[in-house]
Design an enzyme around this catalytic site. Structure first.
Site, PDB file in Angstrom:
ATOM      1  N   ASP A 525      12.307 -29.015  20.437  1.00 38.47           N
ATOM      2  CA  ASP A 525      11.756 -27.710  20.782  1.00 38.47           C
ATOM      3  C   ASP A 525      12.456 -27.130  22.012  1.00 38.47           C
ATOM      4  O   ASP A 525      12.850 -27.854  22.926  1.00 38.47           O
ATOM      5  CB  ASP A 525      10.257 -27.868  21.061  1.00 38.47           C
ATOM      6  CG  ASP A 525       9.576 -26.555  21.360  1.00 38.47           C
ATOM      7  OD1 ASP A 525       9.515 -25.699  20.459  1.00 38.47           O
ATOM      8  OD2 ASP A 525       9.117 -26.373  22.498  1.00 38.47           O
ATOM      9  N   GLU A 578      15.948 -26.233  17.893  1.00 37.85           N
ATOM     10  CA  GLU A 578      15.414 -24.880  17.943  1.00 37.85           C
ATOM     11  C   GLU A 578      16.170 -24.172  19.076  1.00 37.85           C
ATOM     12  O   GLU A 578      15.769 -24.210  20.239  1.00 37.85           O
ATOM     13  CB  GLU A 578      13.910 -24.878  18.218  1.00 37.85           C
ATOM     14  CG  GLU A 578      13.320 -23.483  18.129  1.00 37.85           C
ATOM     15  CD  GLU A 578      12.119 -23.261  19.032  1.00 37.85           C
ATOM     16  OE1 GLU A 578      11.387 -22.294  18.799  1.00 37.85           O
ATOM     17  OE2 GLU A 578      11.930 -24.040  19.983  1.00 37.85           O
TER      18      GLU A 578
END
Length: 845
Positions: A525, A578
């Site tokens: 993330d 990401e």
């Protein structure tokens, strides 16, 4: 006086008296408090310790039998203890008994070196084993062993030997704790014994001595940890059930290099940090202690004395389980108790190459476990790991998905963070069950042929004071300077990737989930926030790197090491970034100058595609390039196309509500969007609930709208369309085999913006499929398209078929080719394109 003695007992006694006075005085000024600020109650001491004679309700307590320091006369019976030549315990022959009259009386225990005693008695000594435990000594020409033990508030103590003999220990120093010692002539090491402490109210606590055991972590482990390369660190740090010298207990180890003293505290010692101080392992910064008789389920934390003398109480960064709020304690867990049933899956995974996944179908179902399905009849509670396992596995397999990606399951204090503010990196959240219950969920998915990905958050961690923040009183895991160490947007702290031990904490954590829980991949993330020092910061709020740039050089090296380690250790697993910027070579191997990820989320495609489909079809000819532009950079990286949770929260609306038009047109647009996504290059990710086409956006506090497919025929038809589309993607290799290569894709007509029609070819060697997309509600009659093969084509799928809720317009299934050259091919087919419809054709036979 040193442990080996000098034979001058009188001198030793004199020093003892002097040392006791000084330590008692110091102890009064250095008194510490427990986590809640109260003085620990000795009644709780020993709580949770198994098989001891602690404070028995039925114990005799009279004035005649109350023990005193001069003549302890306990009424307790020793619990089983090992002898020197036994690995199992046995009870003493007949309770406890004093030493025979003919035996020499125990000599008064000499004190340790006087310079060490004040620090120890003040509760700030990081080497308690130098004083406590059993030490060889020679007193008055007699060889033996000195045994020392301590605990707060005890008025008397005894050493209970393996044969049942009881050796009284003398009070040699008092204050913050009471230190007892005694000399056992003729004894040798290793010495098996227990300590028995007596209290003023008659309570008795008997336990094995933690300070008679060797360290449970070795020099090689410490070296690798300080180097940042220990790949199974979770097996060394943290709390581990083990047997030492025939005694069951728990070994604790924690990294706190700047603490004056570290103690393990828990329900087994009344949360009193004076009872079990830990030993510092050289200059490694690691503190370690084996505490006998602790059982699984015991609650524990670490109490640390900072350089300023302040007390901090922290959860274990390596804990395998943690309490739910309002509790914050770590919980001792048994290890490797789960019997896996996914051998076939894991065998295939072990035989895969790291890059094999690039040429496999990857269709990911992103799920938030707490809101996928709930039990409204039971207070709207979420399903547990074992409850959700069969339901989720059957659901995603039926829809054709290949993988499930779970939003973070690591323990997190704030449910509303969706798991992205992690406090327990090694603990599956106990909101939904035990760690083995989570293993059952992964196991069940594997048995259904579904891979498992986890969202992983090495970019930042929350400021909760019981967790990683200023762990030992210093910025240990984070940066001291807030311009490097804080995220202004999220109010969280940034890991110090330049510190080897912090890198090791994170990389070992990644391997932990892949190894211990059989997870198949990790989606990292917020990678963009890691790469840039000025991420979401204004001028003056960030510091440049040593070359004057804005790149976070330490984070870049960390990501390379992370990806390279997984490639070597778990070649069948993969990683996903990401990353929302134009940072180059995210998916290029680390040894070729890239970051080394397997895939990168194609955030640009997601934004452009949703923007295009949200426009009324009358305006789409002017935005035709929004769809075609992504192919300009498609092969710069290995992409996953996400329609993730981020697009259906924070007032953005659901995908259904983003589509223009009436109810029928919204569903038609959504079917068209998904057909486009499934047939273009790149792997796919859809957030849970997409298959339901819900009215509202996602809410983590409630279940998905499962009732829609029961109550609304159009949505039931849409759900069936999703099922068919998923299986078409998986079964037709032309849609995924050549994803990494231009050979797998070619435009047939990219320029028909006037009709808002796109057509392209997907290939797998000699196999191919023709895809046509009509982005308007206007049917296109007799639409001609060139095709690469002569003969006849059949319709593999039309998003407008009536069984999916479409109009059924132009419902022909077979299309013979005609020798009419078109689009650069010597033959073509003519067909009717349905309104807001996608048509997929494949050669007959």
């Amino acid at each position: 006086m040193s442990d080996d003695g000098s034979g001058k007992r009188d001198e030793g006694s004199g020093k003892t008296e002097e040392g006791s006075g000084k330590s008692a005085k110091m102890g009064k000024t250095a008194s510490k408090r427990t986590e809640d600020g109260s003085t620990p109650k000795r009644e709780a001491a020993g709580a949770g310790v198994a098989d001891t004679t602690k404070r028995r309700p039925g114990a005799k307590k009279t004035a005649a039998t109350t023990p005193t320091p001069e003549a302890p006369t306990p009424e307790a019976t020793s619990t089983p203890m090992p002898t020197d030549d036994e690995t199992t315990t046995r009870p003493p022959s007949a309770g406890t008994r004093p030493l025979p009259a003919k035996a020499p009386l125990p000599a008064k225990a000499p004190l340790p070196a006087i310079r060490d005693l004040p620090r120890f008695m003040a509760g700030e000594d990081s080497h308690p084993h130098d004083i406590l435990g059993a030490h060889p000594a020679t007193l008055g020409g007699v060889a033996g062993v000195i045994v020392r033990g301590m605990t707060p508030d005890a008025i008397a103590a005894e050493c209970v030997l393996a044969d049942g003999q009881v050796v009284p220990l003398e009070l040699v120093a008092g204050g913050l704790v009471n230190l007892f010692g005694g000399f056992i002539p003729g004894a040798t090491l290793p010495l098996h014994y227990r300590l028995r402490f007596h209290f003023l109210d008659g309570a008795v606590w008997e336990r094995d001595d933690p300070y008679r055991f060797l360290p449970t972590i070795g020099d090689v482990d410490l070296h690798l940890f300080n180097e940042g390369t220990h790949r199974r660190l979770w097996e060394k740090l943290g709390a581990h059930l083990r047997t030492m010298d025939g005694i069951e207990g728990v070994s604790f180890a924690v990294w706190a290099p700047n603490a004056r003293r570290v103690s393990v505290v828990g329900d087994f010692c009344g949360w009193d940090g004076r009872i079990f101080p830990m030993r510092a392992m050289g200059s490694s910064g690691v503190h370690e202690l084996f505490v006998p008789e602790i059982k699984p389920g015991a609650l524990y934390k670490y109490e640390l004395v900072t350089l300023e003398g302040m007390i901090r109480v922290k959860t274990d960064p390596y804990a395998f389980k943690m309490e739910q709020a309002p509790g914050t304690a770590s919980i001792v867990q048994a290890e490797r108790t789960y019997a896996w049933n996914d051998d076939e899956w894991m065998s295939r995974r072990a035989n895969k190459g790291h890059y094999d996944v690039l040429r496999e179908p990857v269709l990911i179902y992103e799920v938030h476990l707490g809101s996928w399905m709930r039990m409204p009849e039971e207070g709207n509670r979420p399903l547990g790991y074992r409850e959700i396992a069969p339901r989720l596995a059957e659901h995603v397999r039926g829809l054709g998905f290949t993988h499930v990606e779970m939003m973070p399951v690591m323990e997190h204090p704030f449910y509303g963070s969706w798991g992205y503010q992690v406090s327990g990196y090694y603990a599956p959240t106990s909101r939904y069950g035990e760690p083995d219950d989570f293993r059952f969920l992964v196991d069940t998915l594997h048995q259904h042929g579904i891979g498992v990905l986890l969202d992983w958050v090495p970019a930042h961690f929350p400021k909760d004071d019981y967790a990683l923040r200023r762990f030992d009183g210093t910025a240990l895991y984070e940066h001291e300077d807030p311009r490097l160490g804080e995220h202004p947007d999220w109010g969280t702290l940034i890991f110090n990737y330049g510190r080897p031990e912090v890198r090791n904490f994170l990389i070992a954590n990644a391997l932990y989930w892949l190894d211990e829980f059989h997870v198949d991949g990790l989606r990292v993330d917020a990678v963009a926030s890691m790469l840039y020092l000025d991420y979401s910061r204004k001028s003056g709020e960030w510091l440049r790197n040593r070359f004057g740039g804005r790149e976070n050089l330490e984070a870049i090296e960390f990501l390379k090491q992370f990806n390279e380690t997984i490639r070597i250790e778990e070649p069948g697993c993969y990683t996903v970034a990401e990353e929302s910027t134009a940072w180059p070579n995210v998916t290029k191997p680390a040894n070729e100058g890239g970051l080394g990820f397997s895939f990168k989320w194609n955030m640009g495609w997601m934004h452009d595609t949703i923007t295009y489909f949200s426009k009324d079809p009358i305006y789409r000819p002017h935005h035709h390039d929004s769809l075609t532009f992504a192919m300009m950079y498609e092969y710069n990286e290995h992409f996953i196309m996400p329609l993730s949770h981020d697009e259906v929260v924070h007032l953005k609306g659901s995908l259904y509500t983003k589509m223009p038009g009436d109810h029928w047109q919204k569903l038609a647009n959504l079917r068209l969007l998904l057909a486009y996504m499934m047939t273009r290059p790149g792997k796919k990710l859809l957030f849970m609930g997409t298959e339901l086409a819900p009215y509202g956006e996602w809410d983590h506090e409630r279940s998905l709208d499962w009732h829609l497919i029961q109550q609304e025929p159009y949505r039931a038809a849409f759900h069936e369309y999703m099922r068919r589309l998923g299986h078409v993607y998986r079964e037709e290799s032309a849609f995924w085999r050549e994803d990494p290569s231009w050979e797998g894709f070619s435009w047939i007509d990219v320029a028909d913006r006037a009709n808002s029609v796109m057509s392209y070819l997907r290939r797998d060697g000699t196999r191919h499929a023709v895809v046509l997309l009509n982005m308007t509600p206007v049917p296109r009659e007799h639409y001609r398209v060139g095709v690469p093969a002569s003969g006849s084509y059949r319709k593999l799928l039309s998003s407008d078929d009536s069984q999916w809720g479409g109009s059924g317009y132009g419902s022909a299934d077979h299309f013979p080719t005609q020798p009419s050259a078109f689009h650069g091919y010597p033959q073509s087919v003519s067909l009717t394109l349905p309104p807001l419809g996608a048509v997929i054709l494949v050669p007959e036979g």
